[in-house]
Design an enzyme around this catalytic site. Structure first.
Site, PDB file in Angstrom:
ATOM      1  N   GLU A  54       0.824  -1.209   0.000  1.00 47.70           N
ATOM      2  CA  GLU A  54       0.000   0.000   0.000  1.00 47.70           C
ATOM      3  C   GLU A  54       0.859   1.261   0.000  1.00 47.70           C
ATOM      4  O   GLU A  54       0.569   2.236  -0.701  1.00 47.70           O
ATOM      5  CB  GLU A  54      -0.926   0.018   1.222  1.00 47.70           C
ATOM      6  CG  GLU A  54      -1.882  -1.158   1.292  1.00 47.70           C
ATOM      7  CD  GLU A  54      -1.362  -2.305   2.136  1.00 47.70           C
ATOM      8  OE1 GLU A  54      -2.130  -2.850   2.941  1.00 47.70           O
ATOM      9  OE2 GLU A  54      -0.169  -2.669   1.989  1.00 47.70           O
ATOM     10  N   CYS A  81      -2.660  -3.472   7.290  1.00 47.59           N
ATOM     11  CA  CYS A  81      -2.321  -3.634   8.706  1.00 47.59           C
ATOM     12  C   CYS A  81      -2.697  -2.388   9.488  1.00 47.59           C
ATOM     13  O   CYS A  81      -2.649  -1.266   8.988  1.00 47.59           O
ATOM     14  CB  CYS A  81      -0.840  -3.947   8.868  1.00 47.59           C
ATOM     15  SG  CYS A  81       0.265  -2.618   8.322  1.00 47.59           S
ATOM     16  N   CYS A  90      -0.433   0.653   7.739  1.00 41.63           N
ATOM     17  CA  CYS A  90      -0.839   1.053   6.384  1.00 41.63           C
ATOM     18  C   CYS A  90      -2.198   1.752   6.402  1.00 41.63           C
ATOM     19  O   CYS A  90      -2.490   2.576   5.534  1.00 41.63           O
ATOM     20  CB  CYS A  90      -0.894  -0.168   5.475  1.00 41.63           C
ATOM     21  SG  CYS A  90       0.736  -0.849   5.088  1.00 41.63           S
ATOM     22  N   TRP A 181      14.088 -42.053 -12.007  1.00 38.48           N
ATOM     23  CA  TRP A 181      13.004 -41.133 -12.338  1.00 38.48           C
ATOM     24  C   TRP A 181      11.722 -41.898 -12.638  1.00 38.48           C
ATOM     25  O   TRP A 181      11.649 -42.668 -13.592  1.00 38.48           O
ATOM     26  CB  TRP A 181      13.382 -40.271 -13.545  1.00 38.48           C
ATOM     27  CG  TRP A 181      14.639 -39.484 -13.358  1.00 38.48           C
ATOM     28  CD1 TRP A 181      15.784 -39.577 -14.104  1.00 38.48           C
ATOM     29  CD2 TRP A 181      14.886 -38.477 -12.383  1.00 38.48           C
ATOM     30  NE1 TRP A 181      16.724 -38.697 -13.646  1.00 38.48           N
ATOM     31  CE2 TRP A 181      16.206 -38.010 -12.581  1.00 38.48           C
ATOM     32  CE3 TRP A 181      14.127 -37.927 -11.339  1.00 38.48           C
ATOM     33  CZ2 TRP A 181      16.775 -37.024 -11.801  1.00 38.48           C
ATOM     34  CZ3 TRP A 181      14.691 -36.944 -10.547  1.00 38.48           C
ATOM     35  CH2 TRP A 181      15.998 -36.501 -10.780  1.00 38.48           C
ATOM     36  N   THR A 207      16.161 -41.608   1.557  1.00 33.57           N
ATOM     37  CA  THR A 207      16.171 -41.009   0.221  1.00 33.57           C
ATOM     38  C   THR A 207      17.574 -40.553  -0.152  1.00 33.57           C
ATOM     39  O   THR A 207      18.010 -40.693  -1.299  1.00 33.57           O
ATOM     40  CB  THR A 207      15.193 -39.819   0.160  1.00 33.57           C
ATOM     41  OG1 THR A 207      13.868 -40.297   0.404  1.00 33.57           O
ATOM     42  CG2 THR A 207      15.241 -39.127  -1.193  1.00 33.57           C
ATOM     43  N   GLY A 306       9.969 -40.573   1.535  1.00 35.89           N
ATOM     44  CA  GLY A 306       9.674 -41.930   1.113  1.00 35.89           C
ATOM     45  C   GLY A 306       8.496 -42.525   1.862  1.00 35.89           C
ATOM     46  O   GLY A 306       7.734 -41.821   2.537  1.00 35.89           O
TER      47      GLY A 306
END
Length: 374
Positions: A54, A81, A90, A181, A207, A306
């Site tokens: 703003e 705010c 603001c 993949w 992993t 996983g």
């Protein structure tokens, strides 16, 4: 109403420029029209530049419109705010500018301040409206909504799997420490925007041992903080020769319950941060990991885990949004499952579907992080 939507959609476009550069603040955009309905100023928030959207828009509007700003309208994607934080309220800047009307897409998710900004504007004689493009605005700041209420990050679960729910081939049919993949290049490319928007990405040590991932943000897009790369490793099996450890630069964190001080020092001397937590059933406590991330101001966590951790996160009710990337292949029951031993089914509602080559992307919100406020 069409005009209201048009200007709020423009404010949302501006807000999206703040993705990855506003955290731990929300991404916010603002459009200001002068008294004749012409664009006078636009702005969006960047954390390091301090000023909220703003204030940025007002600065431009004052320069371009001058006195024509009085009687104008502001469209902002989040309630202005009404408190002093890193910057003044603001609301006071909007009131001082002489605007006639302020339209907000949604109220602030922090229940301690929700509605206060609009109340202050109305008390000063400014006409207000809330709810234009609300769903889009809330989607943009789901992480801020979760964190502002619970001081935990929004948890996004990403799983790449086959039609029969498998994430890796059977044991012995995969080259250890080499990625396998499941999905196409198009689907894998779609993961990068998720990493870009996240503050942290998390895997389990299994992993790391199987795929030796880097877990980096390869989107090429701007971000203000390094993507934090997290590993859950109860027994500190993290290999020092892994790509994560070799590339650590204050952005790799290992959560463990091990008290092996020698292993801790070995990792820390290589730039890895080790967080030792109290064990729960011999495992790293997932809730305490989220609490720790919240304390550090991380708004969004992407999990790429996983079988065991996928299941534990879902069973524990810790996942907010699921992203499934499904490849049209069948591996069979000997392959590694994405989930195992669920006590109850997890039902996905309002599923968003995308296509990436021959793969499908399925996304669903499991837990709405926004409070039930108007």
């Amino acid at each position: 109403m069409e005009q209201e939507t048009y200007w709020m959609e423009r404010a949302l476009e501006l807000a999206r420029r703040g993705i990855a550069v506003t955290s731990p603040n929300p991404a916010v955009g603002c459009v200001i029209l002068d008294c004749a309905g012409q664009v006078a100023g636009e702005g969006w928030h960047e954390y390091d530049l301090l000023d909220h959207a703003e204030v940025v828009a007002l600065r431009e509007a004052k320069e371009h419109a001058g006195e024509r700003l009085k009687g104008g309208t502001a469209y902002v994607t989040l309630e202005p705010c009404n408190h002093t934080g890193r910057t003044p309220p603001c609301t006071e800047a909007l009131i001082a500018a002489g605007l006639r009307r302020v339209v907000a897409a949604t109220i602030d998710p922090n229940t301690a301040v929700a509605g206060h900004g609009m109340e202050r504007l109305r008390a000063a004689g400014v006409e207000t409206a809330v709810g234009v493009c609300q769903a889009e605005a809330r989607r943009l700041n789901e992480g801020f909504a979760r964190w502002s209420q619970h001081k935990r990050p929004l948890v996004l679960m990403k799983v790449a799997m086959t039609l029969d729910g498998r994430i890796a081939p059977p044991a012995g049919r995969h080259q250890i420490r080499e990625p396998y993949w499941i999905t196409s290049e198009e689907a894998r490319a779609a993961v990068q925007p998720l990493r870009w928007q996240a503050d942290a990405v998390m895997v389990g040590v299994d992993t790391v041992l199987a795929d030796d991932p880097m877990l980096t943000d390869r989107s090429g897009l701007r971000r203000r903080r390094r993507l934090q790369r997290l590993v859950l490793d109860s027994a500190l099996r993290m290999p020092v020769e892994s790509k994560l450890v070799k590339s650590a630069n204050q952005d790799v964190v290992v959560f463990t319950v091990s008290k092996d001080e020698g292993r801790v020092r070995e990792l820390e001397t290589r730039g890895v941060r080790v967080e030792v937590l109290p064990a729960e059933a011999g495992r790293v406590p997932l809730g305490k990991v989220l609490d720790k991330l919240g304390e550090e101001g991380l708004l969004t966590l992407l999990t790429e885990t996983g079988t065991r951790l996928n299941t534990a996160l879902l069973a524990g009710g810790l996942v907010d949004r699921v992203h499934l990337f499904v490849s049209p292949q069948i591996m069979g029951s000997d392959a590694v499952p994405a989930f195992k031993g669920m006590a109850a089914p997890i039902r996905m509602a309002e599923v968003e579907v995308e296509r990436y080559g021959n793969d499908l992307g399925l996304c669903s919100l499991l837990k709405d992080p926004w409070p039930a406020i108007a």
